[in-house]
Design a protein around this motif. Sequence first.
Motif, PDB file in Angstrom:
ATOM      1  N   ALA A  86       0.837  -1.204   0.000  1.00  0.00           N
ATOM      2  CA  ALA A  86       0.000   0.000   0.000  1.00  0.00           C
ATOM      3  C   ALA A  86       0.873   1.255   0.000  1.00  0.00           C
ATOM      4  CB  ALA A  86      -0.923  -0.006   1.216  1.00  0.00           C
ATOM      5  N   VAL A  87       1.905   1.243   0.814  1.00  0.00           N
ATOM      6  CA  VAL A  87       2.832   2.382   0.858  1.00  0.00           C
ATOM      7  C   VAL A  87       3.529   2.544  -0.492  1.00  0.00           C
ATOM      8  CG1 VAL A  87       4.962   3.238   1.902  1.00  0.00           C
ATOM      9  CG2 VAL A  87       3.176   2.243   3.355  1.00  0.00           C
ATOM     10  N   THR A  88       3.907   1.437  -1.099  1.00  0.00           N
ATOM     11  CA  THR A  88       4.566   1.488  -2.408  1.00  0.00           C
ATOM     12  C   THR A  88       3.666   2.121  -3.458  1.00  0.00           C
ATOM     13  OG1 THR A  88       5.880  -0.475  -1.894  1.00  0.00           O
ATOM     14  CG2 THR A  88       5.632   0.089  -4.222  1.00  0.00           C
ATOM     15  N   ALA A  89       2.400   1.707  -3.478  1.00  0.00           N
ATOM     16  CA  ALA A  89       1.455   2.272  -4.447  1.00  0.00           C
ATOM     17  C   ALA A  89       1.271   3.767  -4.222  1.00  0.00           C
ATOM     18  CB  ALA A  89       0.113   1.549  -4.351  1.00  0.00           C
ATOM     19  N   LEU A  90       1.159   4.175  -2.952  1.00  0.00           N
ATOM     20  CA  LEU A  90       1.010   5.599  -2.643  1.00  0.00           C
ATOM     21  C   LEU A  90       2.252   6.376  -3.037  1.00  0.00           C
ATOM     22  CD1 LEU A  90      -0.768   5.408   0.833  1.00  0.00           C
ATOM     23  CD2 LEU A  90      -1.753   6.206  -1.329  1.00  0.00           C
ATOM     24  N   ARG A  91       3.421   5.794  -2.792  1.00  0.00           N
ATOM     25  CA  ARG A  91       4.671   6.467  -3.162  1.00  0.00           C
ATOM     26  C   ARG A  91       4.766   6.654  -4.664  1.00  0.00           C
ATOM     27  NH1 ARG A  91      10.824   4.065  -2.382  1.00  0.00           N
ATOM     28  NH2 ARG A  91      11.916   5.939  -3.077  1.00  0.00           N
ATOM     29  N   ARG A  92       4.429   5.618  -5.417  1.00  0.00           N
ATOM     30  CA  ARG A  92       4.476   5.722  -6.876  1.00  0.00           C
ATOM     31  C   ARG A  92       3.446   6.722  -7.385  1.00  0.00           C
ATOM     32  NH1 ARG A  92       5.253  -0.656  -8.778  1.00  0.00           N
ATOM     33  NH2 ARG A  92       7.262  -0.985  -7.708  1.00  0.00           N
ATOM     34  N   ALA A  93       2.274   6.731  -6.754  1.00  0.00           N
ATOM     35  CA  ALA A  93       1.248   7.695  -7.153  1.00  0.00           C
ATOM     36  C   ALA A  93       1.720   9.120  -6.910  1.00  0.00           C
ATOM     37  CB  ALA A  93      -0.046   7.424  -6.386  1.00  0.00           C
ATOM     38  N   ALA A  94       2.358   9.342  -5.761  1.00  0.00           N
ATOM     39  CA  ALA A  94       2.875  10.675  -5.455  1.00  0.00           C
ATOM     40  C   ALA A  94       3.962  11.075  -6.452  1.00  0.00           C
ATOM     41  CB  ALA A  94       3.431  10.705  -4.032  1.00  0.00           C
ATOM     42  N   ASN A  95       4.794  10.122  -6.850  1.00  0.00           N
ATOM     43  CA  ASN A  95       5.837  10.409  -7.841  1.00  0.00           C
ATOM     44  C   ASN A  95       5.226  10.814  -9.175  1.00  0.00           C
ATOM     45  OD1 ASN A  95       7.842   9.775  -5.996  1.00  0.00           O
ATOM     46  ND2 ASN A  95       8.132   7.681  -6.749  1.00  0.00           N
ATOM     47  N   ILE A  96       4.121  10.172  -9.540  1.00  0.00           N
ATOM     48  CA  ILE A  96       3.451  10.502 -10.812  1.00  0.00           C
ATOM     49  C   ILE A  96       2.921  11.938 -10.756  1.00  0.00           C
ATOM     50  CG2 ILE A  96       1.440  10.011 -12.254  1.00  0.00           C
ATOM     51  CD1 ILE A  96       1.740   7.055 -11.444  1.00  0.00           C
ATOM     52  N   VAL A  97       2.206  12.257  -9.687  1.00  0.00           N
ATOM     53  CA  VAL A  97       1.620  13.594  -9.551  1.00  0.00           C
ATOM     54  C   VAL A  97       2.714  14.646  -9.551  1.00  0.00           C
ATOM     55  CG1 VAL A  97       0.305  15.111  -8.041  1.00  0.00           C
ATOM     56  CG2 VAL A  97      -0.419  12.734  -8.372  1.00  0.00           C
ATOM     57  N   ARG A  98       3.784  14.388  -8.817  1.00  0.00           N
ATOM     58  CA  ARG A  98       4.878  15.360  -8.738  1.00  0.00           C
ATOM     59  C   ARG A  98       5.524  15.562 -10.113  1.00  0.00           C
ATOM     60  NH1 ARG A  98       6.520  13.774  -4.236  1.00  0.00           N
ATOM     61  NH2 ARG A  98       7.788  12.030  -4.993  1.00  0.00           N
ATOM     62  N   ALA A  99       5.740  14.471 -10.855  1.00  0.00           N
ATOM     63  CA  ALA A  99       6.361  14.582 -12.168  1.00  0.00           C
ATOM     64  C   ALA A  99       5.460  15.310 -13.168  1.00  0.00           C
ATOM     65  CB  ALA A  99       6.709  13.196 -12.688  1.00  0.00           C
ATOM     66  N   LEU A 100       4.156  15.036 -13.105  1.00  0.00           N
ATOM     67  CA  LEU A 100       3.230  15.693 -14.040  1.00  0.00           C
ATOM     68  C   LEU A 100       3.124  17.188 -13.743  1.00  0.00           C
ATOM     69  CD1 LEU A 100       0.368  13.030 -14.231  1.00  0.00           C
ATOM     70  CD2 LEU A 100       2.088  13.554 -15.969  1.00  0.00           C
ATOM     71  N   ARG A 101       3.126  17.538 -12.481  1.00  0.00           N
ATOM     72  CA  ARG A 101       3.053  18.959 -12.117  1.00  0.00           C
ATOM     73  C   ARG A 101       4.325  19.705 -12.490  1.00  0.00           C
ATOM     74  NH1 ARG A 101       0.242  18.658  -6.058  1.00  0.00           N
ATOM     75  NH2 ARG A 101      -1.904  18.281  -6.808  1.00  0.00           N
ATOM     76  N   ALA A 102       5.434  18.971 -12.557  1.00  0.00           N
ATOM     77  CA  ALA A 102       6.721  19.618 -12.881  1.00  0.00           C
ATOM     78  C   ALA A 102       6.880  19.878 -14.361  1.00  0.00           C
ATOM     79  CB  ALA A 102       7.865  18.758 -12.371  1.00  0.00           C
ATOM     80  N   ARG A 103       6.004  19.350 -15.181  1.00  0.00           N
ATOM     81  CA  ARG A 103       6.121  19.526 -16.618  1.00  0.00           C
ATOM     82  C   ARG A 103       5.834  20.979 -17.029  1.00  0.00           C
ATOM     83  NH1 ARG A 103       3.373  14.205 -19.511  1.00  0.00           N
ATOM     84  NH2 ARG A 103       5.109  12.785 -19.110  1.00  0.00           N
TER      85      ARG A 103
END
Length: 213
Positions: free
Chosen positions: A196-213
Amino acid sequence: MAQSDDRRPLSSRDTGWARAIARRLSDSGITPNQISMASMAMAACAGAAFWLAGTAPAGSRIALLLAAALFCQLRLLCNLFDGMVAIEGGKQAADGPFWNEFPDRIADILILAGVGYGIGAPALGWAAAAFAVLTAYTRELGRNCGLPADFSGPMAKQHRMAMITAAALISLLEPFWRGQNEVLTVALWLIAVGAAVTALRRAANIVRALRAR
């Protein structure tokens, strides 16, 4: 099969024994897709062994736990060699991407649900399986958003299999403290929470990367 731009980083892929076995498989008539399919059979055997070990008498329990640990590792070897035969062996197929992912999800479910039924906690087993599948879904969601594949943990596939294999082997010592299934129960909780923590971490990485575009 496993695509070159979406390969889990594995140090074992560069070892001499792995390359030698992959070459033999590549020279044979075995296809990467068949190896991927075999991983589901290995997982089914592991899951069944975990399930049966839960209520088996002492002698049979030892054999079943050893078998479960073995088949978990054979599942991982299938996951290693399907990609190596596909990429290094030049046997990629049009339907390879499907067989690269689908059997892994089935394998996770078979093993983790099998552990859950074996310890008398099927809900926990299914929860661990669901979160394991969610980690893969989140990784693929990131790829669909145009991001590199995120194989980060703390409970990625290799971590889950290492945890449950170690738990199976440590469970062999439970008779010394008159225990029964405590080790596997703890391991399944750690896998469920960690996934569960892994999925949340990956989800946060996705959001952070998309916002950085």
